[in-house]
Design a protein around this motif. Sequence first.
Motif, PDB file in Angstrom:
ATOM      1  N   TYR A   4       3.143  -4.308  -9.193  1.00  0.00           N
ATOM      2  CA  TYR A   4       3.538  -2.978  -8.728  1.00  0.00           C
ATOM      3  C   TYR A   4       2.336  -2.188  -8.217  1.00  0.00           C
ATOM      4  CZ  TYR A   4       1.888  -0.662 -13.021  1.00  0.00           C
ATOM      5  OH  TYR A   4       1.112  -0.163 -14.026  1.00  0.00           O
ATOM      6  N   ILE A   5       1.159  -2.454  -8.759  1.00  0.00           N
ATOM      7  CA  ILE A   5      -0.050  -1.768  -8.288  1.00  0.00           C
ATOM      8  C   ILE A   5      -0.402  -2.254  -6.883  1.00  0.00           C
ATOM      9  CG2 ILE A   5      -2.527  -1.444  -8.667  1.00  0.00           C
ATOM     10  CD1 ILE A   5      -1.957  -1.568 -11.675  1.00  0.00           C
ATOM     11  N   GLU A   6      -0.286  -3.559  -6.670  1.00  0.00           N
ATOM     12  CA  GLU A   6      -0.560  -4.110  -5.345  1.00  0.00           C
ATOM     13  C   GLU A   6       0.415  -3.559  -4.314  1.00  0.00           C
ATOM     14  OE1 GLU A   6      -0.634  -8.365  -5.511  1.00  0.00           O
ATOM     15  OE2 GLU A   6      -2.371  -8.406  -6.840  1.00  0.00           O
ATOM     16  N   GLU A   7       1.702  -3.508  -4.679  1.00  0.00           N
ATOM     17  CA  GLU A   7       2.720  -2.966  -3.769  1.00  0.00           C
ATOM     18  C   GLU A   7       2.432  -1.509  -3.444  1.00  0.00           C
ATOM     19  OE1 GLU A   7       6.832  -3.495  -4.909  1.00  0.00           O
ATOM     20  OE2 GLU A   7       6.373  -5.483  -5.706  1.00  0.00           O
ATOM     21  N   ARG A   8       2.089  -0.732  -4.477  1.00  0.00           N
ATOM     22  CA  ARG A   8       1.792   0.692  -4.285  1.00  0.00           C
ATOM     23  C   ARG A   8       0.609   0.863  -3.351  1.00  0.00           C
ATOM     24  NH1 ARG A   8      -0.099   3.192  -9.512  1.00  0.00           N
ATOM     25  NH2 ARG A   8      -2.072   2.300  -8.819  1.00  0.00           N
ATOM     26  N   ALA A   9      -0.438   0.072  -3.532  1.00  0.00           N
ATOM     27  CA  ALA A   9      -1.631   0.184  -2.686  1.00  0.00           C
ATOM     28  C   ALA A   9      -1.287  -0.092  -1.224  1.00  0.00           C
ATOM     29  CB  ALA A   9      -2.715  -0.778  -3.175  1.00  0.00           C
ATOM     30  N   VAL A  10      -0.465  -1.101  -0.977  1.00  0.00           N
ATOM     31  CA  VAL A  10      -0.078  -1.435   0.396  1.00  0.00           C
ATOM     32  C   VAL A  10       0.811  -0.340   0.985  1.00  0.00           C
ATOM     33  CG1 VAL A  10       1.216  -3.070   1.816  1.00  0.00           C
ATOM     34  CG2 VAL A  10      -0.346  -3.914   0.060  1.00  0.00           C
ATOM     35  N   LYS A  11       1.742   0.193   0.179  1.00  0.00           N
ATOM     36  CA  LYS A  11       2.616   1.271   0.665  1.00  0.00           C
ATOM     37  C   LYS A  11       1.812   2.523   1.004  1.00  0.00           C
ATOM     38  CE  LYS A  11       6.881  -0.009  -1.695  1.00  0.00           C
ATOM     39  NZ  LYS A  11       7.836   0.359  -2.759  1.00  0.00           N
ATOM     40  N   ILE A  12       0.869   2.861   0.141  1.00  0.00           N
ATOM     41  CA  ILE A  12       0.033   4.038   0.388  1.00  0.00           C
ATOM     42  C   ILE A  12      -0.773   3.846   1.667  1.00  0.00           C
ATOM     43  CG2 ILE A  12      -1.954   5.346  -0.454  1.00  0.00           C
ATOM     44  CD1 ILE A  12      -0.881   4.827  -3.298  1.00  0.00           C
ATOM     45  N   ALA A  13      -1.357   2.673   1.813  1.00  0.00           N
ATOM     46  CA  ALA A  13      -2.161   2.387   3.009  1.00  0.00           C
ATOM     47  C   ALA A  13      -1.310   2.481   4.270  1.00  0.00           C
ATOM     48  CB  ALA A  13      -2.793   1.004   2.894  1.00  0.00           C
ATOM     49  N   SER A  14      -0.119   1.915   4.227  1.00  0.00           N
ATOM     50  CA  SER A  14       0.777   1.974   5.385  1.00  0.00           C
ATOM     51  C   SER A  14       1.133   3.415   5.722  1.00  0.00           C
ATOM     52  CB  SER A  14       2.046   1.173   5.114  1.00  0.00           C
ATOM     53  OG  SER A  14       1.732  -0.177   4.897  1.00  0.00           O
ATOM     54  N   TYR A  15       1.412   4.208   4.697  1.00  0.00           N
ATOM     55  CA  TYR A  15       1.744   5.619   4.898  1.00  0.00           C
ATOM     56  C   TYR A  15       0.579   6.369   5.549  1.00  0.00           C
ATOM     57  CZ  TYR A  15       2.796  10.486   3.804  1.00  0.00           C
ATOM     58  OH  TYR A  15       3.008  11.834   3.885  1.00  0.00           O
ATOM     59  N   ILE A  16      -0.622   6.137   5.043  1.00  0.00           N
ATOM     60  CA  ILE A  16      -1.801   6.821   5.587  1.00  0.00           C
ATOM     61  C   ILE A  16      -2.030   6.420   7.041  1.00  0.00           C
ATOM     62  CG2 ILE A  16      -4.324   6.980   5.434  1.00  0.00           C
ATOM     63  CD1 ILE A  16      -3.997   6.945   2.388  1.00  0.00           C
ATOM     64  N   ILE A  17      -1.853   5.148   7.348  1.00  0.00           N
ATOM     65  CA  ILE A  17      -2.062   4.675   8.718  1.00  0.00           C
ATOM     66  C   ILE A  17      -1.002   5.245   9.659  1.00  0.00           C
ATOM     67  CG2 ILE A  17      -1.982   2.622  10.200  1.00  0.00           C
ATOM     68  CD1 ILE A  17      -3.312   1.123   7.813  1.00  0.00           C
ATOM     69  N   GLU A  18       0.259   5.242   9.226  1.00  0.00           N
ATOM     70  CA  GLU A  18       1.349   5.733  10.084  1.00  0.00           C
ATOM     71  C   GLU A  18       1.245   7.227  10.348  1.00  0.00           C
ATOM     72  OE1 GLU A  18       4.999   4.656   8.180  1.00  0.00           O
ATOM     73  OE2 GLU A  18       4.553   2.514   8.305  1.00  0.00           O
ATOM     74  N   THR A  19       0.918   8.001   9.312  1.00  0.00           N
ATOM     75  CA  THR A  19       0.954   9.459   9.430  1.00  0.00           C
ATOM     76  C   THR A  19      -0.426  10.096   9.561  1.00  0.00           C
ATOM     77  OG1 THR A  19       0.906   9.767   7.031  1.00  0.00           O
ATOM     78  CG2 THR A  19       3.072   9.567   8.080  1.00  0.00           C
ATOM     79  N   GLU A  43     -10.785   0.361  -3.325  1.00  0.00           N
ATOM     80  CA  GLU A  43     -11.170  -0.786  -4.141  1.00  0.00           C
ATOM     81  C   GLU A  43     -10.090  -1.870  -4.174  1.00  0.00           C
ATOM     82  OE1 GLU A  43     -12.417   0.461  -8.034  1.00  0.00           O
ATOM     83  OE2 GLU A  43     -13.633   2.081  -7.217  1.00  0.00           O
ATOM     84  N   ARG A  44      -8.908  -1.502  -4.609  1.00  0.00           N
ATOM     85  CA  ARG A  44      -7.852  -2.499  -4.810  1.00  0.00           C
ATOM     86  C   ARG A  44      -7.388  -3.134  -3.508  1.00  0.00           C
ATOM     87  NH1 ARG A  44      -5.356   1.657  -8.888  1.00  0.00           N
ATOM     88  NH2 ARG A  44      -6.343   0.932 -10.812  1.00  0.00           N
ATOM     89  N   LEU A  45      -7.246  -2.326  -2.482  1.00  0.00           N
ATOM     90  CA  LEU A  45      -6.749  -2.827  -1.199  1.00  0.00           C
ATOM     91  C   LEU A  45      -7.728  -3.807  -0.561  1.00  0.00           C
ATOM     92  CD1 LEU A  45      -4.201  -2.468   0.479  1.00  0.00           C
ATOM     93  CD2 LEU A  45      -5.406  -0.724   1.782  1.00  0.00           C
ATOM     94  N   ALA A  46      -9.013  -3.635  -0.803  1.00  0.00           N
ATOM     95  CA  ALA A  46     -10.017  -4.551  -0.253  1.00  0.00           C
ATOM     96  C   ALA A  46      -9.809  -5.972  -0.777  1.00  0.00           C
ATOM     97  CB  ALA A  46     -11.414  -4.055  -0.595  1.00  0.00           C
ATOM     98  N   GLU A  47      -9.344  -6.097  -2.007  1.00  0.00           N
ATOM     99  CA  GLU A  47      -9.059  -7.409  -2.585  1.00  0.00           C
ATOM    100  C   GLU A  47      -7.741  -7.977  -2.064  1.00  0.00           C
ATOM    101  OE1 GLU A  47      -9.048  -7.141  -6.821  1.00  0.00           O
ATOM    102  OE2 GLU A  47     -10.974  -6.107  -6.884  1.00  0.00           O
ATOM    103  N   ILE A  48      -6.755  -7.111  -1.871  1.00  0.00           N
ATOM    104  CA  ILE A  48      -5.409  -7.545  -1.480  1.00  0.00           C
ATOM    105  C   ILE A  48      -5.337  -7.887   0.007  1.00  0.00           C
ATOM    106  CG2 ILE A  48      -2.988  -6.841  -1.358  1.00  0.00           C
ATOM    107  CD1 ILE A  48      -3.667  -4.832  -3.637  1.00  0.00           C
ATOM    108  N   ASN A  49      -5.791  -6.924   0.843  1.00  0.00           N
ATOM    109  CA  ASN A  49      -5.665  -7.076   2.285  1.00  0.00           C
ATOM    110  C   ASN A  49      -6.864  -6.395   2.967  1.00  0.00           C
ATOM    111  OD1 ASN A  49      -4.925  -6.936   5.000  1.00  0.00           O
ATOM    112  ND2 ASN A  49      -2.758  -6.610   4.538  1.00  0.00           N
ATOM    113  N   PRO A  50      -7.942  -7.126   3.175  1.00  0.00           N
ATOM    114  CA  PRO A  50      -9.154  -6.521   3.746  1.00  0.00           C
ATOM    115  C   PRO A  50      -8.956  -5.875   5.120  1.00  0.00           C
ATOM    116  CG  PRO A  50      -9.630  -8.699   2.871  1.00  0.00           C
ATOM    117  CD  PRO A  50      -8.144  -8.535   2.832  1.00  0.00           C
ATOM    118  N   GLY A  51      -8.083  -6.429   5.944  1.00  0.00           N
ATOM    119  CA  GLY A  51      -7.837  -5.849   7.266  1.00  0.00           C
ATOM    120  C   GLY A  51      -7.198  -4.480   7.171  1.00  0.00           C
ATOM    121  N   LEU A  52      -6.206  -4.367   6.305  1.00  0.00           N
ATOM    122  CA  LEU A  52      -5.527  -3.093   6.081  1.00  0.00           C
ATOM    123  C   LEU A  52      -6.499  -2.087   5.466  1.00  0.00           C
ATOM    124  CD1 LEU A  52      -2.697  -1.846   6.396  1.00  0.00           C
ATOM    125  CD2 LEU A  52      -2.194  -2.593   4.072  1.00  0.00           C
ATOM    126  N   ALA A  53      -7.334  -2.564   4.564  1.00  0.00           N
ATOM    127  CA  ALA A  53      -8.330  -1.693   3.924  1.00  0.00           C
ATOM    128  C   ALA A  53      -9.291  -1.113   4.959  1.00  0.00           C
ATOM    129  CB  ALA A  53      -9.101  -2.470   2.864  1.00  0.00           C
TER     130      ALA A  53
END
Length: 84
Positions: A4-19, A43-53
């Motif tokens: 759920y932390i990984e999902e949250r990090a990706v959702k937050i990143a997507s939201y920030i990029i879109e808006t 920190e967390r997003l760099a481990e999950i998806n470096p491109g998105l980070a």
Amino acid sequence: MKDYIEERAVKIASYIIETRATVRQAAKKFGISKSTVHKDCSERLAEINPGLAAEVRQILDVNKAERHIRGGLATREKYLHRAL
């Protein structure tokens, strides 16, 4: 890291990029603290998806560079409304 932390990090990143949202706006939208948003995106997003980070980092850097301007405008508005 929990799923759920990984999902949250990706959702937050997507939201920030879109808006092009600030950390405060993202924290308010997801009902979490600014510290959590910052940790998820830096920190967390760099481990999950470096491109998105990297994409999120660019937007956060722009927001950081502009924050003193936003603060000045908010103060200006505050005192303009007081004068009326």
